[in-house]
Design a protein around this motif. Structure first.
Motif, PDB file in Angstrom:
ATOM      1  N   VAL A 240       0.883  -1.194   0.435  1.00 26.45           N
ATOM      2  CA  VAL A 240      -0.043   0.109  -0.345  1.00 26.45           C
ATOM      3  C   VAL A 240       0.977   1.243  -0.161  1.00 26.45           C
ATOM      4  CG1 VAL A 240      -1.276   0.884   0.938  1.00 26.45           C
ATOM      5  CG2 VAL A 240      -2.023  -0.883   1.187  1.00 26.45           C
ATOM      6  N   VAL A 241       2.254   1.192   1.069  1.00 28.86           N
ATOM      7  CA  VAL A 241       2.925   2.208   0.788  1.00 28.86           C
ATOM      8  C   VAL A 241       3.519   2.517  -0.516  1.00 28.86           C
ATOM      9  CG1 VAL A 241       4.565   3.659   1.902  1.00 28.86           C
ATOM     10  CG2 VAL A 241       3.289   2.022   3.023  1.00 28.86           C
ATOM     11  N   LEU A 242       3.842   1.514  -1.048  1.00 25.20           N
ATOM     12  CA  LEU A 242       4.663   1.446  -2.311  1.00 25.20           C
ATOM     13  C   LEU A 242       3.040   2.371  -3.404  1.00 25.20           C
ATOM     14  CD1 LEU A 242       6.701  -1.917  -2.501  1.00 25.20           C
ATOM     15  CD2 LEU A 242       7.362   0.847  -2.146  1.00 25.20           C
ATOM     16  N   GLU A 243       2.615   1.712  -3.673  1.00 21.66           N
ATOM     17  CA  GLU A 243       1.507   2.107  -3.936  1.00 21.66           C
ATOM     18  C   GLU A 243       1.416   3.685  -4.470  1.00 21.66           C
ATOM     19  OE1 GLU A 243      -2.003  -0.949  -3.417  1.00 21.66           O
ATOM     20  OE2 GLU A 243      -1.505  -1.696  -5.405  1.00 21.66           O
ATOM     21  N   GLU A 244       0.973   4.162  -2.774  1.00 21.40           N
ATOM     22  CA  GLU A 244       0.982   5.897  -2.575  1.00 21.40           C
ATOM     23  C   GLU A 244       1.867   6.781  -3.489  1.00 21.40           C
ATOM     24  OE1 GLU A 244       1.181   5.807   1.761  1.00 21.40           O
ATOM     25  OE2 GLU A 244      -1.390   5.469   1.814  1.00 21.40           O
ATOM     26  N   VAL A 245       3.272   6.012  -2.746  1.00 23.07           N
ATOM     27  CA  VAL A 245       4.141   6.868  -3.758  1.00 23.07           C
ATOM     28  C   VAL A 245       4.193   6.362  -5.102  1.00 23.07           C
ATOM     29  CG1 VAL A 245       6.589   6.604  -4.052  1.00 23.07           C
ATOM     30  CG2 VAL A 245       5.397   6.041  -1.247  1.00 23.07           C
ATOM     31  N   ARG A 246       4.226   5.594  -5.828  1.00 23.48           N
ATOM     32  CA  ARG A 246       3.356   5.915  -7.015  1.00 23.48           C
ATOM     33  C   ARG A 246       2.791   7.158  -7.264  1.00 23.48           C
ATOM     34  NH1 ARG A 246       1.815   0.214 -10.313  1.00 23.48           N
ATOM     35  NH2 ARG A 246      -0.195   0.755  -9.137  1.00 23.48           N
ATOM     36  N   GLU A 247       1.717   7.387  -6.982  1.00 20.67           N
ATOM     37  CA  GLU A 247       0.356   7.710  -7.342  1.00 20.67           C
ATOM     38  C   GLU A 247       1.289   9.057  -6.864  1.00 20.67           C
ATOM     39  OE1 GLU A 247      -2.708   8.215  -8.535  1.00 20.67           O
ATOM     40  OE2 GLU A 247      -2.770   6.376  -8.146  1.00 20.67           O
ATOM     41  N   GLN A 248       1.687   9.284  -5.600  1.00 21.62           N
ATOM     42  CA  GLN A 248       2.153  10.845  -5.265  1.00 21.62           C
ATOM     43  C   GLN A 248       2.641  11.367  -6.674  1.00 21.62           C
ATOM     44  OE1 GLN A 248       3.824  11.182  -1.849  1.00 21.62           O
ATOM     45  NE2 GLN A 248       5.007  12.906  -2.027  1.00 21.62           N
ATOM     46  N   TYR A 249       4.108  10.200  -7.206  1.00 25.62           N
ATOM     47  CA  TYR A 249       4.976  10.514  -7.636  1.00 25.62           C
ATOM     48  C   TYR A 249       5.134  10.719  -9.777  1.00 25.62           C
ATOM     49  CZ  TYR A 249       7.719  11.966  -3.517  1.00 25.62           C
ATOM     50  OH  TYR A 249       8.252  12.052  -2.308  1.00 25.62           O
ATOM     51  N   GLU A 250       3.624  10.206  -9.580  1.00 24.43           N
ATOM     52  CA  GLU A 250       2.891   9.869 -11.151  1.00 24.43           C
ATOM     53  C   GLU A 250       4.056   9.074 -11.325  1.00 24.43           C
ATOM     54  OE1 GLU A 250       1.946  13.799 -13.018  1.00 24.43           O
ATOM     55  OE2 GLU A 250       0.923  14.007 -11.081  1.00 24.43           O
ATOM     56  N   LEU A 251       4.477   7.979 -10.988  1.00 21.69           N
ATOM     57  CA  LEU A 251       5.364   7.021 -11.680  1.00 21.69           C
ATOM     58  C   LEU A 251       4.879   5.508 -12.347  1.00 21.69           C
ATOM     59  CD1 LEU A 251       8.442   7.256  -9.112  1.00 21.69           C
ATOM     60  CD2 LEU A 251       8.006   8.729 -11.568  1.00 21.69           C
ATOM     61  N   HIS A 252       3.105   5.474 -12.718  1.00 19.77           N
ATOM     62  CA  HIS A 252       3.549   4.605 -12.760  1.00 19.77           C
ATOM     63  C   HIS A 252       3.888   3.772 -14.309  1.00 19.77           C
ATOM     64  CE1 HIS A 252      -0.888   6.738 -10.821  1.00 19.77           C
ATOM     65  NE2 HIS A 252      -0.891   5.386 -10.610  1.00 19.77           N
TER      66      HIS A 252
END
Length: 438
Positions: A240-252
């Motif tokens: 969940v934390v890694l998904e939040e980082v990906r979302e926050q920095y737009e790294l999809h």
């Protein structure tokens, strides 16, 4: 010498991990060398009863459900009737427990010593000495190994840790490392993305694996190196934390979360990467970095536990267990990759293939079995004295537990005498691979 060996652990297939792979591969090679090997574990979902795996490996999935972290509820005595029946039916001479976390392994070793069988234990993990969980686990390990015939550790660091935690004689501890099936982990550079540098993370997404480090590393590396992408295989509470980082920095488009991987999928993921990143806070051996190096990847890892003993210096970048240290070493690996100053995948595979083989592990384990089988069986007073010396209070509790176990054995022998338990049939030929179920 031919031995009848029983591998026991809460961790086995279909669950995936280093302990599970170790038990399966070691059992397979011991069968090749002419020994009889069975595996005992608890039920997994609807998988219970007796199953046969490749090469005729027999697995008992006992009807005990997992209680916490894939381990059964510690009861000591409720497992005794069924384990005694299996030991007698299969004519077991050596009980080999795996993992300090495994409740079933500790109980099986206690029952084996009560029955007069030899007990061997392999420790796959490192533990601390200060937190409540480690203190409790170390006390259980001290009780379990007080009457153990021999202990195997997967690295020299692990040996030092186990000797200190269990307070056992270092002469009773051998170091036999893990290995890798090189035929399963063949490199294939054509599967890599040509214009990208791919950093792989294949791990359980938990605190102990350093996922909090990874959360800070990803934004720094992706901002400094536009051609770097991350592929993360594994699952756990930190996802969940890694998904939040990906979302926050737009790294999809640069961070890919694959979720849980089956063992036969790991190689297909590894060959897509250039660098494997291991952020663990503690490791006794870390078989994942060996599998990655066997697939031709450069490895960046924290310098913890036995990791420094595993790979040659030119195949691994060792970092201090901190975000700063890991970022520095990862950038070195990225720079060397761009400049072509890395070992070729096929050369790395050839070196790892010669360094770590399961057949070598089986030969060295066989030496331990031979030595253990020649040791005299300890009588009850000697066993009780060893338990009594485990501590002023805990020693007395251990003695009571051992005496009660002997009393339970007398009751079982009265109700179900040994001569009323039939012998298990012996397979004359290995079970064909295509008919096995895993």
């Amino acid at each position: 010498m031919r031995h009848n060996i029983c591998m026991v652990s809460d961790f086995f297939y279909p669950n995936m991990g280093g302990v599970e792979s170790h038990i399966y591969q070691l059992s397979h090679c011991l069968l090749e060398r002419g020994h009889k090997v069975i595996v005992i574990t608890h039920l997994y979902g609807n998988r219970r009863g007796v199953r046969y795996l490749a090469n005729g490996l027999k697995v008992y999935y006992l009807p005990f459900p997992p209680f916490y972290n894939q381990c059964i509820l510690p009861t000591i005595y409720t497992t005794f009737p069924l384990l005694r029946n299996i030991f007698i039916r299969e004519k077991i001479s050596i009980v080999h427990g795996h993992s300090a976390f495994s409740t079933l392994a500790h109980e099986a070793m206690l029952h084996a010593r009560t029955l007069g069988l030899k007990a061997v234990f392999t420790d796959h993990s490192l533990f601390g000495f200060a937190d409540a969980s480690s203190i409790l686990t170390n006390k259980v390990l001290k009780f379990s190994l007080a009457d153990c015939s021999h202990v195997i550790c997967v690295s020299h660091t692990s040996k030092e840790n186990t000797v200190l935690r269990a307070r056992i004689n270092p002469e009773l501890v051998s170091v036999i490392p893990n290995a890798v099936d090189a035929t399963m982990f063949q490199p294939d550079p054509t599967k890599r993305t040509p214009d990208k540098i791919t950093v792989l993370v294949v791990s359980r997404l938990v605190y102990r694996k350093g996922m909090d480090f990874l959360v800070d590393i990803i934004p720094q590396i992706t901002s400094r190196h536009p051609d770097v992408q991350f592929i993360i295989g594994g699952d756990g509470p930190k996802r969940v934390v890694l998904e939040e980082v990906r979302e926050q920095y737009e790294l999809h488009d640069r961070v890919f979360l694959l979720g849980s991987l089956k063992h036969d999928q790991v190689r297909d993921v590894l060959i897509q990467g250039d660098i494997l990143l291991n952020t663990s806070l503690t490791e006794a051996f870390c078989i994942a970095i060996v599998e990655a190096a066997c697939c031709g990847l450069q490895v960046v890892s924290t310098r913890v536990g036995g990791v420094g003993e595993v790979l040659p210096p030119d195949l691994i970048y060792l970092a201090e267990p901190s975000v700063k240290g890991l970022v520095e070493e990862l950038e070195k690996a990225i720079r060397d990759k761009r400049l072509g100053r890395v070992v070729s995948p096929y050369e790395a595979h050839k070196r790892i293939k010669d360094l770590y083989t399961w057949r070598n592990v089986a030969k060295r384990t066989e030496v331990v079995y031979n030595a253990v089988s020649q040791k005299p069986t300890r009588d009850l007073p000697d066993r009780l004295l060893r338990y009594y010396q485990c501590g002023p209070l805990s020693g007395k509790l251990f003695v009571i537990a051992a005496v009660l176990n002997v009393a339970v054995l007398w009751i079982l022998q009265l109700l179900w005498p040994d001569n009323t338990i039939g012998s298990a049939p012996v397979l004359s030929t290995p079970v064909p691979w295509k008919k096995t179920r895993r």
